[in-house]
Design a protein around this motif. Structure first.
Motif, PDB file in Angstrom:
ATOM      1  N   ASP A 143      -0.120  13.231  30.232  1.00 44.90           N
ATOM      2  CA  ASP A 143      -1.236  14.088  29.069  1.00 44.90           C
ATOM      3  C   ASP A 143      -1.184  13.636  27.658  1.00 44.90           C
ATOM      4  O   ASP A 143      -2.212  13.658  26.921  1.00 44.90           O
ATOM      5  CB  ASP A 143      -0.589  15.616  29.143  1.00 44.90           C
ATOM      6  CG  ASP A 143      -0.869  16.262  30.322  1.00 44.90           C
ATOM      7  OD1 ASP A 143      -1.698  15.911  31.328  1.00 44.90           O
ATOM      8  OD2 ASP A 143       0.112  17.164  30.604  1.00 44.90           O
ATOM      9  N   ALA A 144      -0.216  12.898  27.193  1.00 48.09           N
ATOM     10  CA  ALA A 144       0.064  12.299  25.912  1.00 48.09           C
ATOM     11  C   ALA A 144      -1.008  11.440  25.791  1.00 48.09           C
ATOM     12  O   ALA A 144      -1.563  11.431  24.437  1.00 48.09           O
ATOM     13  CB  ALA A 144       1.491  11.844  25.539  1.00 48.09           C
ATOM     14  N   VAL A 145      -1.180  10.701  26.270  1.00 43.19           N
ATOM     15  CA  VAL A 145      -2.025   9.310  26.152  1.00 43.19           C
ATOM     16  C   VAL A 145      -3.577   9.962  26.260  1.00 43.19           C
ATOM     17  O   VAL A 145      -4.533   9.072  25.800  1.00 43.19           O
ATOM     18  CB  VAL A 145      -1.838   8.224  27.327  1.00 43.19           C
ATOM     19  CG1 VAL A 145      -2.575   8.363  28.602  1.00 43.19           C
ATOM     20  CG2 VAL A 145      -2.649   6.751  26.808  1.00 43.19           C
ATOM     21  N   LEU A 146      -3.738  11.129  26.818  1.00 41.16           N
ATOM     22  CA  LEU A 146      -5.224  11.836  26.735  1.00 41.16           C
ATOM     23  C   LEU A 146      -5.655  12.655  25.428  1.00 41.16           C
ATOM     24  O   LEU A 146      -6.568  13.353  25.437  1.00 41.16           O
ATOM     25  CB  LEU A 146      -5.395  12.522  27.960  1.00 41.16           C
ATOM     26  CG  LEU A 146      -5.638  11.572  29.239  1.00 41.16           C
ATOM     27  CD1 LEU A 146      -5.767  12.475  30.692  1.00 41.16           C
ATOM     28  CD2 LEU A 146      -6.902  10.491  29.004  1.00 41.16           C
TER      29      LEU A 146
ATOM     30  N   TRP B  46     -14.397   9.452  48.296  1.00 40.34           N
ATOM     31  CA  TRP B  46     -13.202  10.021  47.836  1.00 40.34           C
ATOM     32  C   TRP B  46     -13.375  10.726  46.404  1.00 40.34           C
ATOM     33  O   TRP B  46     -14.465  10.343  45.752  1.00 40.34           O
ATOM     34  CB  TRP B  46     -12.190   8.982  47.588  1.00 40.34           C
ATOM     35  CG  TRP B  46     -12.375   7.867  46.622  1.00 40.34           C
ATOM     36  CD1 TRP B  46     -11.897   7.919  45.172  1.00 40.34           C
ATOM     37  CD2 TRP B  46     -13.102   6.719  46.773  1.00 40.34           C
ATOM     38  NE1 TRP B  46     -12.282   6.825  44.525  1.00 40.34           N
ATOM     39  CE2 TRP B  46     -13.098   6.382  45.386  1.00 40.34           C
ATOM     40  CE3 TRP B  46     -13.798   6.345  47.780  1.00 40.34           C
ATOM     41  CZ2 TRP B  46     -13.929   4.959  45.320  1.00 40.34           C
ATOM     42  CZ3 TRP B  46     -14.407   5.007  47.578  1.00 40.34           C
ATOM     43  CH2 TRP B  46     -14.580   4.452  46.366  1.00 40.34           C
ATOM     44  N   ARG B  47     -12.569  11.684  45.930  1.00 41.30           N
ATOM     45  CA  ARG B  47     -12.740  12.401  44.718  1.00 41.30           C
ATOM     46  C   ARG B  47     -11.852  11.652  43.700  1.00 41.30           C
ATOM     47  O   ARG B  47     -10.733  11.231  44.069  1.00 41.30           O
ATOM     48  CB  ARG B  47     -12.302  13.776  44.989  1.00 41.30           C
ATOM     49  CG  ARG B  47     -12.965  14.553  45.964  1.00 41.30           C
ATOM     50  CD  ARG B  47     -12.413  16.133  46.396  1.00 41.30           C
ATOM     51  NE  ARG B  47     -13.117  16.611  47.130  1.00 41.30           N
ATOM     52  CZ  ARG B  47     -12.971  16.836  48.237  1.00 41.30           C
ATOM     53  NH1 ARG B  47     -11.824  16.110  48.955  1.00 41.30           N
ATOM     54  NH2 ARG B  47     -13.633  17.470  49.337  1.00 41.30           N
ATOM     55  N   VAL B  48     -12.200  11.743  42.387  1.00 45.61           N
ATOM     56  CA  VAL B  48     -11.380  11.307  41.297  1.00 45.61           C
ATOM     57  C   VAL B  48     -11.537  12.391  40.213  1.00 45.61           C
ATOM     58  O   VAL B  48     -12.711  12.556  39.718  1.00 45.61           O
ATOM     59  CB  VAL B  48     -11.946   9.935  40.769  1.00 45.61           C
ATOM     60  CG1 VAL B  48     -11.277   9.574  39.704  1.00 45.61           C
ATOM     61  CG2 VAL B  48     -12.008   8.738  41.799  1.00 45.61           C
ATOM     62  N   PRO B  49     -10.496  13.088  40.000  1.00 44.09           N
ATOM     63  CA  PRO B  49     -10.640  14.131  38.850  1.00 44.09           C
ATOM     64  C   PRO B  49     -10.791  13.428  37.464  1.00 44.09           C
ATOM     65  O   PRO B  49     -10.678  12.397  37.235  1.00 44.09           O
ATOM     66  CB  PRO B  49      -9.307  14.642  38.828  1.00 44.09           C
ATOM     67  CG  PRO B  49      -8.689  13.982  40.196  1.00 44.09           C
ATOM     68  CD  PRO B  49      -9.348  13.091  40.422  1.00 44.09           C
ATOM     69  N   ALA B  50     -11.463  14.311  36.740  1.00 40.26           N
ATOM     70  CA  ALA B  50     -11.471  13.761  35.110  1.00 40.26           C
ATOM     71  C   ALA B  50     -10.383  13.766  34.484  1.00 40.26           C
ATOM     72  O   ALA B  50      -9.176  14.210  35.013  1.00 40.26           O
ATOM     73  CB  ALA B  50     -12.240  14.949  34.459  1.00 40.26           C
ATOM     74  N   GLY B  51     -10.501  12.477  33.852  1.00 42.24           N
ATOM     75  CA  GLY B  51      -9.188  12.106  33.201  1.00 42.24           C
ATOM     76  C   GLY B  51      -8.162  11.535  33.953  1.00 42.24           C
ATOM     77  O   GLY B  51      -7.005  10.858  33.494  1.00 42.24           O
TER      78      GLY B  51
ATOM     79  N   ARG C 250      -5.414   1.711  25.754  1.00 37.24           N
ATOM     80  CA  ARG C 250      -4.173   2.459  25.933  1.00 37.24           C
ATOM     81  C   ARG C 250      -3.894   2.839  27.480  1.00 37.24           C
ATOM     82  O   ARG C 250      -2.867   2.749  27.902  1.00 37.24           O
ATOM     83  CB  ARG C 250      -3.942   3.362  24.986  1.00 37.24           C
ATOM     84  CG  ARG C 250      -3.830   3.044  23.843  1.00 37.24           C
ATOM     85  CD  ARG C 250      -2.936   4.169  22.676  1.00 37.24           C
ATOM     86  NE  ARG C 250      -3.870   5.257  22.521  1.00 37.24           N
ATOM     87  CZ  ARG C 250      -4.720   5.173  21.654  1.00 37.24           C
ATOM     88  NH1 ARG C 250      -4.916   4.425  20.593  1.00 37.24           N
ATOM     89  NH2 ARG C 250      -5.789   6.332  21.506  1.00 37.24           N
ATOM     90  N   LEU C 251      -5.167   3.158  28.121  1.00 36.63           N
ATOM     91  CA  LEU C 251      -5.112   3.603  29.364  1.00 36.63           C
ATOM     92  C   LEU C 251      -4.782   2.694  30.503  1.00 36.63           C
ATOM     93  O   LEU C 251      -4.236   2.921  31.733  1.00 36.63           O
ATOM     94  CB  LEU C 251      -6.481   4.373  29.692  1.00 36.63           C
ATOM     95  CG  LEU C 251      -7.023   5.383  28.880  1.00 36.63           C
ATOM     96  CD1 LEU C 251      -8.285   5.807  29.525  1.00 36.63           C
ATOM     97  CD2 LEU C 251      -6.157   6.506  28.478  1.00 36.63           C
ATOM     98  N   THR C 252      -4.698   1.352  29.987  1.00 37.73           N
ATOM     99  CA  THR C 252      -4.663   0.376  31.126  1.00 37.73           C
ATOM    100  C   THR C 252      -2.979  -0.022  31.173  1.00 37.73           C
ATOM    101  O   THR C 252      -2.488  -0.819  32.154  1.00 37.73           O
ATOM    102  CB  THR C 252      -5.315  -0.977  30.626  1.00 37.73           C
ATOM    103  OG1 THR C 252      -4.647  -1.421  29.371  1.00 37.73           O
ATOM    104  CG2 THR C 252      -6.660  -0.940  30.613  1.00 37.73           C
ATOM    105  N   ASP C 253      -2.127   0.530  30.425  1.00 35.90           N
ATOM    106  CA  ASP C 253      -0.808   0.407  30.556  1.00 35.90           C
ATOM    107  C   ASP C 253      -0.201   1.025  31.663  1.00 35.90           C
ATOM    108  O   ASP C 253      -0.254   2.321  32.015  1.00 35.90           O
ATOM    109  CB  ASP C 253      -0.228   1.294  29.148  1.00 35.90           C
ATOM    110  CG  ASP C 253       1.315   0.825  28.996  1.00 35.90           C
ATOM    111  OD1 ASP C 253       1.947   0.256  29.931  1.00 35.90           O
ATOM    112  OD2 ASP C 253       1.850   1.203  28.008  1.00 35.90           O
TER     113      ASP C 253
END
Length: 288
Positions: free
Chosen positions: A252-255, A48-53, A25-28
């Motif tokens: 937020d909903a997808v997580l 570079w930085r990548v935040p969690a989620g 679902r995260l690829t949408d």
């Protein structure tokens, strides 16, 4: 030849049992917004930085190109990507739904691969596969041994320069995930590299399970279609292309229901006498 089962196998509900529906679902594109973008130039590195989620995409912008990839916990760089354990827990060439694991004593998924346009490459006629954990970064030390010459833009050096602004040093650079690289073992059990099969627009996407500092080197070997060492070696500059980096924030909903993976729950006694320390709790106290 009979297929020998893997030594490390997932049991239902374990951390190796990946929820494929969730990660798919995260690829949408409809559930994400791009929040950062940069380009790693040829024969150079960037961090570079990548935040969690969040989702990270690495892409071949102008043509085939190999990249050497490192990861650290943003707040605690002692926790970093562990290529050899990832190779054991997942496989020697990773793709969709494989996870990138951190070093001891932390041992948890740092990122999960959610999309890979080269997944269909599979295994070629010579046993080559893509996104390699068999080898590691090229470096100026080996190059000096093989050629007698100094060259300052090997992947190891590129990564050293890339992470310096973040307070890290050469000692923090570690074994890599070779993205877009096609490799295998020959009949003599020796490591080989082949020309990169990626084309303009191919990409690999990862979901950040924890807050990450990432670094990538655009390999000076380009697409590896030219011999770098030996009697047929020549300068592969004409085969070099940049690699694109994009970071996406998810809705937020997808997580919903997702949470950052916990540290490995081993208490850390190692059979030694003395005051018992719950290392799992101590790691959480120090690093969250």
């Amino acid at each position: 030849m009979a297929k020998v089962p893997a030594a490390y196998q997932a049991t239902k509900g374990s951390v190796l049992d990946v929820d494929r529906d969730f990660y798919s679902r995260l690829t949408d594109p409809a559930v994400r917004t791009r929040v950062a973008q940069l380009i790693v130039p040829i024969r150079d590195g960037r961090a570079w930085r990548v935040p969690a989620g969040h989702v990270l995409r690495l892409s071949t912008l102008e043509g085939p190109q190999v990249g050497d990839f490192n990861l650290w916990h943003l707040l605690n760089p002692r926790e970093r990507f562990w290529a050899s354990r990832t190779r054991q827990l997942q496989r020697a060439h990773v793709s969709t739904f494989d996870r990138l694991w951190s070093t001891l004593p932390y041992l948890r998924p740092m990122a999960t691969i959610i999309d890979d346009t080269l997944a269909s490459y599979g295994v070629d006629d010579e046993g080559g596969r893509v996104h390699d954990l068999l080898g590691t970064r090229c470096d100026p030390y080996v190059n000096r041994l093989l050629t007698g010459e100094d060259f300052d833009h090997h992947c190891h050096s590129n990564l050293v320069r890339a992470v310096a602004p973040f307070g890290l040093t050469e000692f923090d650079v570690h074994d890599v995930l070779n993205v877009f690289q096609c490799t295998g073992l020959n009949d003599d059990d020796q490591y080989f590299m082949k020309a990169c099969p990626a084309r303009e627009g191919d990409y690999l996407e990862l979901f950040a399970e924890i807050d990450l500092l990432c670094a990538l080197s655009c390999c000076p070997g380009g697409d590896l279609s030219v011999d770098l060492w030996g009697p047929n070696a020549r300068d592969p500059l004409v085969t070099c292309h940049p690699i694109g980096v994009e970071v996406f924030k998810l809705e937020d909903a997808v997580l919903q229901g997702w949470r950052q993976p916990e540290y490995a729950p081993y208490r850390g006694g190692h059979g030694m006498r003395g005051p018992e320390v719950d290392w799992t709790a101590e790691k959480a106290r120090r690093f969250g």
